[in-house]
Design an enzyme around this catalytic site. Sequence first.
Site, PDB file in Angstrom:
ATOM      1  N   SER A 259     -36.036  44.313 -17.094  1.00 50.36           N
ATOM      2  CA  SER A 259     -36.797  43.446 -17.977  1.00 50.36           C
ATOM      3  C   SER A 259     -36.592  43.882 -19.418  1.00 50.36           C
ATOM      4  O   SER A 259     -36.259  45.034 -19.688  1.00 50.36           O
ATOM      5  CB  SER A 259     -38.281  43.517 -17.631  1.00 50.36           C
ATOM      6  OG  SER A 259     -38.780  44.800 -17.959  1.00 50.36           O
ATOM      7  N   LYS A 260     -36.775  42.948 -20.296  1.00 52.26           N
ATOM      8  CA  LYS A 260     -36.596  43.240 -21.711  1.00 52.26           C
ATOM      9  C   LYS A 260     -37.624  44.261 -22.160  1.00 52.26           C
ATOM     10  O   LYS A 260     -37.355  45.163 -22.916  1.00 52.26           O
ATOM     11  CB  LYS A 260     -36.800  41.953 -22.519  1.00 52.26           C
ATOM     12  CG  LYS A 260     -35.517  41.401 -23.065  1.00 52.26           C
ATOM     13  CD  LYS A 260     -35.745  40.036 -23.657  1.00 52.26           C
ATOM     14  CE  LYS A 260     -36.059  39.001 -22.615  1.00 52.26           C
ATOM     15  NZ  LYS A 260     -36.178  37.655 -23.113  1.00 52.26           N
ATOM     16  N   ARG A 261     -38.814  44.065 -21.643  1.00 56.52           N
ATOM     17  CA  ARG A 261     -39.932  44.895 -22.057  1.00 56.52           C
ATOM     18  C   ARG A 261     -39.684  46.379 -21.793  1.00 56.52           C
ATOM     19  O   ARG A 261     -40.084  47.236 -22.553  1.00 56.52           O
ATOM     20  CB  ARG A 261     -41.194  44.435 -21.327  1.00 56.52           C
ATOM     21  CG  ARG A 261     -42.437  44.737 -22.136  1.00 56.52           C
ATOM     22  CD  ARG A 261     -43.576  45.050 -21.231  1.00 56.52           C
ATOM     23  NE  ARG A 261     -44.211  46.271 -21.713  1.00 56.52           N
ATOM     24  CZ  ARG A 261     -45.506  46.416 -21.872  1.00 56.52           C
ATOM     25  NH1 ARG A 261     -46.290  45.430 -21.564  1.00 56.52           N
ATOM     26  NH2 ARG A 261     -46.009  47.547 -22.303  1.00 56.52           N
ATOM     27  N   GLY A 263     -37.002  47.780 -22.016  1.00 55.70           N
ATOM     28  CA  GLY A 263     -35.884  48.246 -22.816  1.00 55.70           C
ATOM     29  C   GLY A 263     -34.533  48.179 -22.141  1.00 55.70           C
ATOM     30  O   GLY A 263     -33.598  48.863 -22.532  1.00 55.70           O
TER      31      GLY A 263
END
Length: 490
Positions: A259-261, A263
């Site tokens: 996920s982007k969150r 990183g």
Amino acid sequence: MLQRIRTRYAPSPTGRMHVGNLRTALYAYLIAKHEDGDFLLRIEDTDQERQVEGAVEIINRTLEKTGLLWDEGPDKDGGVGPYVQSERVTAGIYMDYAKKLIEKGEAYYCFCTKERLESLRQTLTVDGETKEITIYDKHCLHLPKEEIEANLAAGKPFVVRQNTPNEGTTTFTDVLYGDITVPNAELDDMILLKSDGFPTYNFANVVDDHLMGISHVVRGNEYLSSAPKYTRLYHAFGWEEPVYVHCPLITDEHKKKLSKRSGHSSYEDLVEQGFVDEAIVNYVALLGWSPEDNEEIFSLEELVKKFDYHKINKSPAVFDMTKLRWLNSEYIKRLSDEKYYERALPEVRKVISKPLDLKKIADLMKTRIEVFPDIAEPIRFFEELPEYGVDLYTHKKMKTDTAVSLEILRDLLPRLERQEDYSLEGLKEYLSAYITETGRKTGQVLWPLRIAVSGLANTPGGAYEIMEILGKEESLARIRQGIAKLEAAG
RNA sequence: GGCCCCAUGGUCAAGCGGUUAAGACAUCGCCCUUUCACGGCGGUAACUCGGGUUCGAUUCCCGAUGGGGUCACCA
């Protein structure tokens, strides 16, 4: 199967595309194109708060660069734009369909305040992690008709919820996972229409997939648990369900969903890190699927031919940067000169400012790198001779040490001063003549030479290549320095 | 915690009742070679466990364990 296959990629524009999204888009594209079907792009921008400036452009650009071109959409700027849900909201599409459901008793108005919802919330601690779950109590389902009317007339904010029975079960079928049945009591009355009039993903997705004639819904496995709710929606409308293909998750090395969150790298991050578009697509295709012939390197066209979605794996795959790097190195080796220089030369320029033949330097690195930034460090010595100790001149296998090296360099210096041809061929010819003439071992002569001109034990290319690039003047200067260094060391 | 999904080497991944359990990456060794790399050759390394079904289970069923996902007016 006479039905035309139509798939779609339906991202929300919240920034860069991460690898999991790219894989979903790729599989959706491949499923359609394998059968010569249609692939659509639909921007799901129904959350006004999460809009990110330029995110749609990023998605467009990424899809174009990776070759996942969509087939249709509304006319826009003279081209075919993607479908955009926010534009469809204004057309009243979702509101109309929500009302149909309300009429059928499959959905209802809900006027509950945030505070009331808050009071329904339960917190729960699992493995030290605090989680919040809310199960709506169907309070507004039982509102008298008059009260609903009054609330609506008063302009009281409302939301539309799906009405899920507490009895019975719902079954849906996924091509990969088979039939999955869940008790209806487990299904929350999810919100279909938000108080701002926008539909939720859950609702807009179903409505649009139906309206756009999507035959195969391709999405990540994280949607598996909400799929029964969508099935209920299809049934409520009396629509035929699409074929579901829930792709296995791509995880990091700790088995957590990418996920982007957290990183994890997005597609654009990878490009910036020096990966080739085709290599990324190729690698991502391999996470969760493999061709029958066991090949691992193929173009998008070949992928389209080979791809069979029935062979997609069910278990999650760990994203392995090491293997991506290997695959990238294979792609770099196969790159045409033009394409290679396009990305290699900027890296060379980062460390070389002298008027050297940058292409020749880049050529030296082509088989030695996994990503483009790998180029810089090993070629730095061309720009400036690094500090080095005389111990480098000692190499047992090459049968050389400081004394032998000094002797050879002294012997070679006047000859190399007379030598005019510093081309690779010229040097090779000249020095091999010297080697046979003196009866020395090739390595014994070339080792001290490379140390002198590079100051390094390991270099891309050998003494010939380095001297050719440095040219006569600089090569001689470095050899004289080497001799001085050896003499000083005694 | 409820519900759902998954389970072959470190990673990806063949296999779909009987195999010496492929292949790739990584790793180790050798060869090639003026170094490094490329290339070539070879090695180490896996069916989570327990019950069934069967003449026979990695493969089918059940359970356990482990891992993951999900439970928002986010998608």
